[in-house]
Design a protein around this motif. Sequence first.
Motif, PDB file in Angstrom:
ATOM      1  N   ARG A 282       0.842  -1.187   0.000  1.00 18.28           N
ATOM      2  CA  ARG A 282       0.000   0.000   0.000  1.00 18.28           C
ATOM      3  C   ARG A 282       0.881   1.242   0.000  1.00 18.28           C
ATOM      4  NH1 ARG A 282      -3.504  -1.914   4.824  1.00 18.28           N
ATOM      5  NH2 ARG A 282      -4.519  -3.651   3.843  1.00 18.28           N
ATOM      6  N   ALA A 283       0.398   2.263  -0.665  1.00 20.57           N
ATOM      7  CA  ALA A 283       1.140   3.521  -0.670  1.00 20.57           C
ATOM      8  C   ALA A 283       1.149   4.104   0.735  1.00 20.57           C
ATOM      9  CB  ALA A 283       0.499   4.500  -1.644  1.00 20.57           C
ATOM     10  N   ALA A 284       2.315   4.508   1.177  1.00 17.13           N
ATOM     11  CA  ALA A 284       2.438   5.117   2.497  1.00 17.13           C
ATOM     12  C   ALA A 284       1.790   6.492   2.479  1.00 17.13           C
ATOM     13  CB  ALA A 284       3.902   5.223   2.884  1.00 17.13           C
ATOM     14  N   ARG A 285       1.158   6.860   3.574  1.00 20.57           N
ATOM     15  CA  ARG A 285       0.563   8.187   3.675  1.00 20.57           C
ATOM     16  C   ARG A 285       1.673   9.211   3.865  1.00 20.57           C
ATOM     17  NH1 ARG A 285      -5.249   7.756   6.060  1.00 20.57           N
ATOM     18  NH2 ARG A 285      -5.440   5.556   5.971  1.00 20.57           N
ATOM     19  N   ALA A 286       1.518  10.316   3.193  1.00 23.97           N
ATOM     20  CA  ALA A 286       2.443  11.434   3.379  1.00 23.97           C
ATOM     21  C   ALA A 286       2.244  11.999   4.779  1.00 23.97           C
ATOM     22  CB  ALA A 286       2.171  12.501   2.329  1.00 23.97           C
TER      23      ALA A 286
ATOM     24  N   VAL B  59       1.697  14.944   5.734  1.00 22.70           N
ATOM     25  CA  VAL B  59       0.583  15.892   5.779  1.00 22.70           C
ATOM     26  C   VAL B  59      -0.751  15.143   5.876  1.00 22.70           C
ATOM     27  CG1 VAL B  59       0.272  16.168   3.260  1.00 22.70           C
ATOM     28  CG2 VAL B  59      -0.279  18.061   4.807  1.00 22.70           C
ATOM     29  N   GLN B  60      -0.839  13.973   5.262  1.00 15.42           N
ATOM     30  CA  GLN B  60      -2.049  13.160   5.358  1.00 15.42           C
ATOM     31  C   GLN B  60      -2.206  12.604   6.766  1.00 15.42           C
ATOM     32  OE1 GLN B  60      -0.814  10.965   1.595  1.00 15.42           O
ATOM     33  NE2 GLN B  60      -3.034  10.587   1.643  1.00 15.42           N
ATOM     34  N   GLN B  61      -1.112  12.166   7.356  1.00 14.08           N
ATOM     35  CA  GLN B  61      -1.169  11.648   8.726  1.00 14.08           C
ATOM     36  C   GLN B  61      -1.597  12.750   9.692  1.00 14.08           C
ATOM     37  OE1 GLN B  61       2.803  10.088   9.170  1.00 14.08           O
ATOM     38  NE2 GLN B  61       2.270   8.128   8.218  1.00 14.08           N
ATOM     39  N   ALA B  62      -1.076  13.952   9.479  1.00 16.09           N
ATOM     40  CA  ALA B  62      -1.443  15.078  10.346  1.00 16.09           C
ATOM     41  C   ALA B  62      -2.932  15.401  10.208  1.00 16.09           C
ATOM     42  CB  ALA B  62      -0.592  16.297  10.017  1.00 16.09           C
ATOM     43  N   ALA B  63      -3.427  15.447   8.979  1.00 17.40           N
ATOM     44  CA  ALA B  63      -4.850  15.745   8.761  1.00 17.40           C
ATOM     45  C   ALA B  63      -5.728  14.652   9.377  1.00 17.40           C
ATOM     46  CB  ALA B  63      -5.141  15.898   7.272  1.00 17.40           C
ATOM     47  N   LEU B  64      -5.300  13.418   9.251  1.00 18.92           N
ATOM     48  CA  LEU B  64      -6.041  12.305   9.851  1.00 18.92           C
ATOM     49  C   LEU B  64      -6.086  12.449  11.368  1.00 18.92           C
ATOM     50  CD1 LEU B  64      -7.455   9.600   9.185  1.00 18.92           C
ATOM     51  CD2 LEU B  64      -5.235   8.501   9.462  1.00 18.92           C
ATOM     52  N   LEU B  65      -4.954  12.765  11.974  1.00 17.94           N
ATOM     53  CA  LEU B  65      -4.900  12.935  13.425  1.00 17.94           C
ATOM     54  C   LEU B  65      -5.763  14.109  13.874  1.00 17.94           C
ATOM     55  CD1 LEU B  65      -3.748  12.140  16.181  1.00 17.94           C
ATOM     56  CD2 LEU B  65      -1.817  13.655  15.689  1.00 17.94           C
ATOM     57  N   VAL B  66      -5.658  15.232  13.184  1.00 22.96           N
ATOM     58  CA  VAL B  66      -6.465  16.402  13.536  1.00 22.96           C
ATOM     59  C   VAL B  66      -7.950  16.073  13.390  1.00 22.96           C
ATOM     60  CG1 VAL B  66      -7.051  18.775  12.864  1.00 22.96           C
ATOM     61  CG2 VAL B  66      -4.650  18.088  13.038  1.00 22.96           C
ATOM     62  N   GLY B  67      -8.306  15.401  12.301  1.00 26.30           N
ATOM     63  CA  GLY B  67      -9.695  15.007  12.097  1.00 26.30           C
ATOM     64  C   GLY B  67     -10.205  14.098  13.208  1.00 26.30           C
ATOM     65  N   LEU B  68      -9.385  13.140  13.610  1.00 27.12           N
ATOM     66  CA  LEU B  68      -9.778  12.239  14.706  1.00 27.12           C
ATOM     67  C   LEU B  68      -9.963  12.995  16.014  1.00 27.12           C
ATOM     68  CD1 LEU B  68      -7.537   9.124  13.960  1.00 27.12           C
ATOM     69  CD2 LEU B  68     -10.036   9.256  13.836  1.00 27.12           C
TER      70      LEU B  68
ATOM     71  N   THR C 175      -5.783  12.189   0.318  1.00 27.90           N
ATOM     72  CA  THR C 175      -4.748  12.627  -0.615  1.00 27.90           C
ATOM     73  C   THR C 175      -3.911  13.707   0.051  1.00 27.90           C
ATOM     74  OG1 THR C 175      -6.053  14.429  -1.589  1.00 27.90           O
ATOM     75  CG2 THR C 175      -6.272  12.229  -2.609  1.00 27.90           C
ATOM     76  N   ALA C 176      -2.673  13.852  -0.401  1.00 26.67           N
ATOM     77  CA  ALA C 176      -1.799  14.886   0.159  1.00 26.67           C
ATOM     78  C   ALA C 176      -2.370  16.275  -0.116  1.00 26.67           C
ATOM     79  CB  ALA C 176      -0.384  14.754  -0.401  1.00 26.67           C
ATOM     80  N   ALA C 177      -2.906  16.485  -1.319  1.00 25.09           N
ATOM     81  CA  ALA C 177      -3.476  17.789  -1.662  1.00 25.09           C
ATOM     82  C   ALA C 177      -4.701  18.094  -0.803  1.00 25.09           C
ATOM     83  CB  ALA C 177      -3.842  17.831  -3.138  1.00 25.09           C
ATOM     84  N   GLY C 178      -5.546  17.102  -0.595  1.00 24.70           N
ATOM     85  CA  GLY C 178      -6.721  17.293   0.246  1.00 24.70           C
ATOM     86  C   GLY C 178      -6.345  17.581   1.686  1.00 24.70           C
ATOM     87  N   ALA C 179      -5.374  16.840   2.191  1.00 25.56           N
ATOM     88  CA  ALA C 179      -4.916  17.030   3.567  1.00 25.56           C
ATOM     89  C   ALA C 179      -4.325  18.422   3.747  1.00 25.56           C
ATOM     90  CB  ALA C 179      -3.894  15.958   3.922  1.00 25.56           C
ATOM     91  N   TYR C 180      -3.516  18.844   2.778  1.00 25.23           N
ATOM     92  CA  TYR C 180      -2.912  20.175   2.815  1.00 25.23           C
ATOM     93  C   TYR C 180      -3.996  21.246   2.855  1.00 25.23           C
ATOM     94  CZ  TYR C 180      -0.292  24.274   1.253  1.00 25.23           C
ATOM     95  OH  TYR C 180       0.245  25.528   1.145  1.00 25.23           O
ATOM     96  N   SER C 181      -4.988  21.117   1.987  1.00 21.56           N
ATOM     97  CA  SER C 181      -6.084  22.091   1.932  1.00 21.56           C
ATOM     98  C   SER C 181      -6.869  22.110   3.239  1.00 21.56           C
ATOM     99  CB  SER C 181      -7.025  21.768   0.769  1.00 21.56           C
ATOM    100  OG  SER C 181      -6.359  21.941  -0.452  1.00 21.56           O
TER     101      SER C 181
ATOM    102  N   ALA D  83       4.530  23.203   6.822  1.00 17.96           N
ATOM    103  CA  ALA D  83       5.726  22.390   7.068  1.00 17.96           C
ATOM    104  C   ALA D  83       5.656  21.037   6.376  1.00 17.96           C
ATOM    105  CB  ALA D  83       5.924  22.199   8.572  1.00 17.96           C
ATOM    106  N   LEU D  84       4.525  20.366   6.484  1.00 19.88           N
ATOM    107  CA  LEU D  84       4.407  19.009   5.944  1.00 19.88           C
ATOM    108  C   LEU D  84       3.975  19.000   4.483  1.00 19.88           C
ATOM    109  CD1 LEU D  84       2.742  17.309   9.029  1.00 19.88           C
ATOM    110  CD2 LEU D  84       5.174  17.415   8.433  1.00 19.88           C
ATOM    111  N   GLY D  85       3.234  20.008   4.068  1.00 15.94           N
ATOM    112  CA  GLY D  85       2.796  20.093   2.682  1.00 15.94           C
ATOM    113  C   GLY D  85       3.957  20.332   1.746  1.00 15.94           C
ATOM    114  N   ARG D  86       4.913  21.139   2.161  1.00 14.53           N
ATOM    115  CA  ARG D  86       6.108  21.379   1.346  1.00 14.53           C
ATOM    116  C   ARG D  86       6.888  20.093   1.160  1.00 14.53           C
ATOM    117  NH1 ARG D  86       7.622  26.538   4.585  1.00 14.53           N
ATOM    118  NH2 ARG D  86       6.327  28.059   3.544  1.00 14.53           N
TER     119      ARG D  86
END
Length: 150
Positions: free
Chosen positions: A8-12, A14-23, A82-88, A139-142
């Motif tokens: 499986r593709a590893a989450r970037a 920024v995706q992990q951060a968005a997932l954590l914030v969402g949780l 997605t990384a773009a979605g998480a960044y946004s 920081a993570l999106g870059r």
Amino acid sequence: MSTPASHRAARAPVQQAALLVGLVFLVVGALGFIPGITTDYGSLEFASHESGAELFGLFQVSILHNLVHLAYGLTGLMLAGTAAGAYSYLLVGGAVYLVLWVYGLSVGHDSDANFVPLNTADDWLHFVLGIAMIGLALALGRRATRTDAR
């Protein structure tokens, strides 16, 4: 056929951060509906500065306030795909929290305009959340953008 975890593709990050914030937002939204964790639960209003309920006895909440946290959490989980979605999510969500911080400082806490409702603890938490979410996005999106460019 399911894909092994190693393929499986590893989450970037920024995706992990968005997932954590969402949780975290999901948990906070749910906790706002639990008596005891939310003090003065009997005075919980749908949307009013007169809601006397406070999450952890500190952050003024209402049913609307809790529902917004739940919606923010679900949005974070969806956009973390997605990384773009998480960044946004982190960037725009952080900006919204900074606007909410300014709004909370601008309206009187006893004003009808304070319908969410917000108290001083909410105001400053919104400032911290806004800065943190924008900081994570930048920081993570870059890093995700540099990785994608390779």
